[in-house]
Motif scaffolding. Structure first.
Motif, PDB file in Angstrom:
ATOM      1  N   GLY A 111      -7.213   4.025   5.230  1.00  0.00           N
ATOM      2  CA  GLY A 111      -7.992   3.002   4.542  1.00  0.00           C
ATOM      3  C   GLY A 111      -8.672   3.505   3.276  1.00  0.00           C
ATOM      4  O   GLY A 111      -8.977   2.724   2.375  1.00  0.00           O
ATOM      5  N   VAL A 112      -8.907   4.818   3.201  1.00  0.00           N
ATOM      6  CA  VAL A 112      -9.597   5.370   2.023  1.00  0.00           C
ATOM      7  C   VAL A 112      -8.699   5.253   0.799  1.00  0.00           C
ATOM      8  O   VAL A 112      -9.072   4.681  -0.239  1.00  0.00           O
ATOM      9  CB  VAL A 112      -9.993   6.846   2.257  1.00  0.00           C
ATOM     10  CG1 VAL A 112     -10.682   7.405   1.016  1.00  0.00           C
ATOM     11  CG2 VAL A 112     -10.904   6.963   3.474  1.00  0.00           C
ATOM     12  N   GLY A 113      -7.490   5.790   0.920  1.00  0.00           N
ATOM     13  CA  GLY A 113      -6.532   5.712  -0.189  1.00  0.00           C
ATOM     14  C   GLY A 113      -6.081   4.286  -0.460  1.00  0.00           C
ATOM     15  O   GLY A 113      -5.825   3.911  -1.608  1.00  0.00           O
ATOM     16  N   GLU A 114      -6.000   3.479   0.625  1.00  0.00           N
ATOM     17  CA  GLU A 114      -5.561   2.096   0.451  1.00  0.00           C
ATOM     18  C   GLU A 114      -6.569   1.300  -0.378  1.00  0.00           C
ATOM     19  O   GLU A 114      -6.189   0.431  -1.165  1.00  0.00           O
ATOM     20  CB  GLU A 114      -5.343   1.445   1.822  1.00  0.00           C
ATOM     21  CG  GLU A 114      -4.087   1.911   2.549  1.00  0.00           C
ATOM     22  CD  GLU A 114      -4.170   3.314   3.143  1.00  0.00           C
ATOM     23  OE1 GLU A 114      -3.130   3.859   3.524  1.00  0.00           O
ATOM     24  OE2 GLU A 114      -5.291   3.879   3.218  1.00  0.00           O
ATOM     25  N   LEU A 115      -7.849   1.631  -0.233  1.00  0.00           N
ATOM     26  CA  LEU A 115      -8.871   0.987  -1.065  1.00  0.00           C
ATOM     27  C   LEU A 115      -8.667   1.380  -2.532  1.00  0.00           C
ATOM     28  O   LEU A 115      -8.768   0.534  -3.431  1.00  0.00           O
ATOM     29  CB  LEU A 115     -10.266   1.384  -0.585  1.00  0.00           C
ATOM     30  CG  LEU A 115     -11.446   0.861  -1.420  1.00  0.00           C
ATOM     31  CD1 LEU A 115     -11.419  -0.655  -1.545  1.00  0.00           C
ATOM     32  CD2 LEU A 115     -12.769   1.323  -0.811  1.00  0.00           C
ATOM     33  N   SER A 116      -8.332   2.642  -2.782  1.00  0.00           N
ATOM     34  CA  SER A 116      -8.031   3.087  -4.151  1.00  0.00           C
ATOM     35  C   SER A 116      -6.789   2.384  -4.695  1.00  0.00           C
ATOM     36  O   SER A 116      -6.731   2.023  -5.876  1.00  0.00           O
ATOM     37  CB  SER A 116      -7.808   4.602  -4.192  1.00  0.00           C
ATOM     38  OG  SER A 116      -8.970   5.272  -3.771  1.00  0.00           O
ATOM     39  N   ASP A 117      -5.784   2.173  -3.811  1.00  0.00           N
ATOM     40  CA  ASP A 117      -4.581   1.433  -4.226  1.00  0.00           C
ATOM     41  C   ASP A 117      -4.959   0.015  -4.667  1.00  0.00           C
ATOM     42  O   ASP A 117      -4.477  -0.484  -5.689  1.00  0.00           O
ATOM     43  CB  ASP A 117      -3.586   1.323  -3.067  1.00  0.00           C
ATOM     44  CG  ASP A 117      -2.996   2.652  -2.635  1.00  0.00           C
ATOM     45  OD1 ASP A 117      -3.120   3.631  -3.394  1.00  0.00           O
ATOM     46  OD2 ASP A 117      -2.421   2.706  -1.532  1.00  0.00           O
ATOM     47  N   ALA A 118      -5.826  -0.624  -3.872  1.00  0.00           N
ATOM     48  CA  ALA A 118      -6.233  -2.003  -4.187  1.00  0.00           C
ATOM     49  C   ALA A 118      -6.982  -2.051  -5.521  1.00  0.00           C
ATOM     50  O   ALA A 118      -6.792  -2.975  -6.321  1.00  0.00           O
ATOM     51  CB  ALA A 118      -7.092  -2.567  -3.060  1.00  0.00           C
TER      52      ALA A 118
ATOM     53  N   ALA B 150      -7.882  -7.575   5.023  1.00  0.00           N
ATOM     54  CA  ALA B 150      -9.184  -8.245   4.887  1.00  0.00           C
ATOM     55  C   ALA B 150     -10.295  -7.194   4.812  1.00  0.00           C
ATOM     56  O   ALA B 150     -11.253  -7.326   4.041  1.00  0.00           O
ATOM     57  CB  ALA B 150      -9.421  -9.195   6.054  1.00  0.00           C
ATOM     58  N   TRP B 151     -10.163  -6.154   5.629  1.00  0.00           N
ATOM     59  CA  TRP B 151     -11.148  -5.059   5.630  1.00  0.00           C
ATOM     60  C   TRP B 151     -11.152  -4.346   4.272  1.00  0.00           C
ATOM     61  O   TRP B 151     -12.219  -4.093   3.692  1.00  0.00           O
ATOM     62  CB  TRP B 151     -10.813  -4.095   6.764  1.00  0.00           C
ATOM     63  CG  TRP B 151     -11.705  -2.906   6.876  1.00  0.00           C
ATOM     64  CD1 TRP B 151     -13.066  -2.896   7.041  1.00  0.00           C
ATOM     65  CD2 TRP B 151     -11.306  -1.531   6.859  1.00  0.00           C
ATOM     66  NE1 TRP B 151     -13.535  -1.604   7.129  1.00  0.00           N
ATOM     67  CE2 TRP B 151     -12.465  -0.749   7.020  1.00  0.00           C
ATOM     68  CE3 TRP B 151     -10.075  -0.887   6.739  1.00  0.00           C
ATOM     69  CZ2 TRP B 151     -12.443   0.651   7.054  1.00  0.00           C
ATOM     70  CZ3 TRP B 151     -10.040   0.494   6.781  1.00  0.00           C
ATOM     71  CH2 TRP B 151     -11.221   1.250   6.922  1.00  0.00           C
ATOM     72  N   ILE B 152      -9.957  -4.050   3.753  1.00  0.00           N
ATOM     73  CA  ILE B 152      -9.863  -3.407   2.436  1.00  0.00           C
ATOM     74  C   ILE B 152     -10.420  -4.339   1.361  1.00  0.00           C
ATOM     75  O   ILE B 152     -11.162  -3.917   0.460  1.00  0.00           O
ATOM     76  CB  ILE B 152      -8.395  -3.033   2.116  1.00  0.00           C
ATOM     77  CG1 ILE B 152      -7.840  -2.031   3.143  1.00  0.00           C
ATOM     78  CG2 ILE B 152      -8.275  -2.473   0.693  1.00  0.00           C
ATOM     79  CD1 ILE B 152      -8.463  -0.660   3.130  1.00  0.00           C
ATOM     80  N   GLY B 153     -10.083  -5.631   1.449  1.00  0.00           N
ATOM     81  CA  GLY B 153     -10.526  -6.598   0.447  1.00  0.00           C
ATOM     82  C   GLY B 153     -12.044  -6.710   0.381  1.00  0.00           C
ATOM     83  O   GLY B 153     -12.625  -6.802  -0.704  1.00  0.00           O
TER      84      GLY B 153
ATOM     85  N   PHE C  73       0.833  -1.193   0.000  1.00  0.00           N
ATOM     86  CA  PHE C  73       0.000   0.000   0.000  1.00  0.00           C
ATOM     87  C   PHE C  73       0.876   1.255   0.000  1.00  0.00           C
ATOM     88  O   PHE C  73       2.060   1.205   0.332  1.00  0.00           O
ATOM     89  CB  PHE C  73      -0.893   0.027   1.248  1.00  0.00           C
ATOM     90  CG  PHE C  73      -2.011  -0.980   1.239  1.00  0.00           C
ATOM     91  CD1 PHE C  73      -2.956  -0.979   0.215  1.00  0.00           C
ATOM     92  CD2 PHE C  73      -2.141  -1.913   2.258  1.00  0.00           C
ATOM     93  CE1 PHE C  73      -4.006  -1.891   0.219  1.00  0.00           C
ATOM     94  CE2 PHE C  73      -3.188  -2.824   2.271  1.00  0.00           C
ATOM     95  CZ  PHE C  73      -4.115  -2.822   1.243  1.00  0.00           C
ATOM     96  N   ARG C  74       0.268   2.368  -0.335  1.00  0.00           N
ATOM     97  CA  ARG C  74       0.961   3.671  -0.356  1.00  0.00           C
ATOM     98  C   ARG C  74       1.785   3.892   0.920  1.00  0.00           C
ATOM     99  O   ARG C  74       1.339   3.576   2.033  1.00  0.00           O
ATOM    100  CB  ARG C  74      -0.053   4.799  -0.518  1.00  0.00           C
ATOM    101  CG  ARG C  74      -1.110   4.819   0.567  1.00  0.00           C
ATOM    102  CD  ARG C  74      -2.180   5.856   0.318  1.00  0.00           C
ATOM    103  NE  ARG C  74      -2.871   5.606  -0.941  1.00  0.00           N
ATOM    104  CZ  ARG C  74      -3.565   6.533  -1.601  1.00  0.00           C
ATOM    105  NH1 ARG C  74      -3.662   7.762  -1.137  1.00  0.00           N
ATOM    106  NH2 ARG C  74      -4.170   6.231  -2.728  1.00  0.00           N
ATOM    107  N   GLY C  75       2.993   4.410   0.731  1.00  0.00           N
ATOM    108  CA  GLY C  75       3.849   4.736   1.870  1.00  0.00           C
ATOM    109  C   GLY C  75       4.577   3.549   2.486  1.00  0.00           C
ATOM    110  O   GLY C  75       5.300   3.706   3.468  1.00  0.00           O
ATOM    111  N   VAL C  76       4.406   2.363   1.921  1.00  0.00           N
ATOM    112  CA  VAL C  76       5.073   1.162   2.439  1.00  0.00           C
ATOM    113  C   VAL C  76       6.112   0.706   1.419  1.00  0.00           C
ATOM    114  O   VAL C  76       5.835   0.672   0.211  1.00  0.00           O
ATOM    115  CB  VAL C  76       4.056   0.019   2.687  1.00  0.00           C
ATOM    116  CG1 VAL C  76       4.770  -1.252   3.153  1.00  0.00           C
ATOM    117  CG2 VAL C  76       3.014   0.442   3.711  1.00  0.00           C
ATOM    118  N   GLY C  77       7.313   0.372   1.887  1.00  0.00           N
ATOM    119  CA  GLY C  77       8.370  -0.072   0.960  1.00  0.00           C
ATOM    120  C   GLY C  77       8.653   1.000  -0.071  1.00  0.00           C
ATOM    121  O   GLY C  77       8.881   2.166   0.273  1.00  0.00           O
ATOM    122  N   ARG C  78       8.607   0.621  -1.332  1.00  0.00           N
ATOM    123  CA  ARG C  78       8.898   1.584  -2.406  1.00  0.00           C
ATOM    124  C   ARG C  78       7.626   2.185  -3.008  1.00  0.00           C
ATOM    125  O   ARG C  78       7.680   2.837  -4.045  1.00  0.00           O
ATOM    126  CB  ARG C  78       9.723   0.890  -3.485  1.00  0.00           C
ATOM    127  CG  ARG C  78      11.145   0.556  -3.010  1.00  0.00           C
ATOM    128  CD  ARG C  78      11.818  -0.488  -3.877  1.00  0.00           C
ATOM    129  NE  ARG C  78      11.902  -0.090  -5.268  1.00  0.00           N
ATOM    130  CZ  ARG C  78      11.937  -0.951  -6.286  1.00  0.00           C
ATOM    131  NH1 ARG C  78      11.901  -2.249  -6.059  1.00  0.00           N
ATOM    132  NH2 ARG C  78      12.014  -0.514  -7.511  1.00  0.00           N
TER     133      ARG C  78
END
Length: 217
Positions: free
Chosen positions: A78-85, A111-114, A65-70
């Motif tokens: 969770g809002v942006g992470e859903l867009s990432d997914a 699981a929540w994002i999924g 997800f955004r901001g993790v690793g590279r």
């Protein structure tokens, strides 16, 4: 396994992409736990889910997800992470437009994002939710839940108490036309530390194989 960088809503997202030779192979996306508590795509549960799907003949993508690793951007509740997914699924589908089955698997926060992604994307035919944090996040958006899936958790989960998961499953059971399968593994914690990892993955594999032969939603 090829490292991939693909466009997300806030810049680049980093993933691991594992294609099958079969052009018609089913596809799966695997979502990692909470970015602010050390969650990455290399989490053991996520890694093992990834390989479980690959070994069943799926073309698989897991990503940070955004901001993790590279991956660019920063944590967005969770809002942006859903867009990432959603972007990750777009990317996976763009390279596998013959896939007849599309699955989403997520662990904890993933699981929540999924489950939210499931609500947005009618092409998702099945889901796996491992240790869904039903005590921390509202899952009432699953009304109705659009496809059948497996929810799996442990009786010794200190992060997401088992009773909250049972309550969530009971709510979902009331919906017509889908089947929610629930496995509560005796003695397992939130992270399915050994010796619980392999039996958990076996449950997932058995469930997915059965669904693929049934061809049901």
């Amino acid at each position: 396994m090829p490292e991939v960088i693909f466009p997300g809503p806030e810049g680049r997202l980093e993933g691991r992409y594992h294609p099958q030779k079969d052009r018609d192979a089913p596809i799966a996306i695997v979502l990692h736990p909470h970015p602010q508590f050390g969650g990455t795509m290399n989490n053991r549960v996520v890694y093992n889910l990834h390989y479980a799907f690959y070994n069943m003949g799926f073309t698989v993508l897991r990503f940070n997800f955004r901001g993790v690793g590279r991956s660019q951007g920063e944590y967005d509740q969770g809002v942006g992470e859903l867009s990432d997914a959603a972007s990750a699924l777009d990317y996976l589908q763009s390279m596998n437009n013959n896939a007849k089955h599309c699955w989403v698997a997520g662990f904890s926060f993933g699981a929540w994002i999924g489950m939210q992604l499931l609500m947005r994307r009618p092409e998702i035919t099945g889901f796996i939710s491992v240790s869904p944090p039903a005590n921390m996040y509202d899952f009432s958006f699953l009304a109705p839940c659009p496809s059948s899936g497996l929810i799996i958790n442990g009786t010794n989960d200190r992060v997401a108490p088992p009773q909250d998961t049972v309550n969530l499953v009971n709510k979902l059971h009331e919906q017509k036309g889908i089947t929610i399968t629930h496995e509560c593994m005796e003695g397992a914690g939130h992270f399915f530390e050994d010796p619980h990892m392999d039996p958990m993955i076996d449950h997932v594999t058995d469930y997915v194989r059965r669904r693929l032969t049934e061809n049901t939603r």
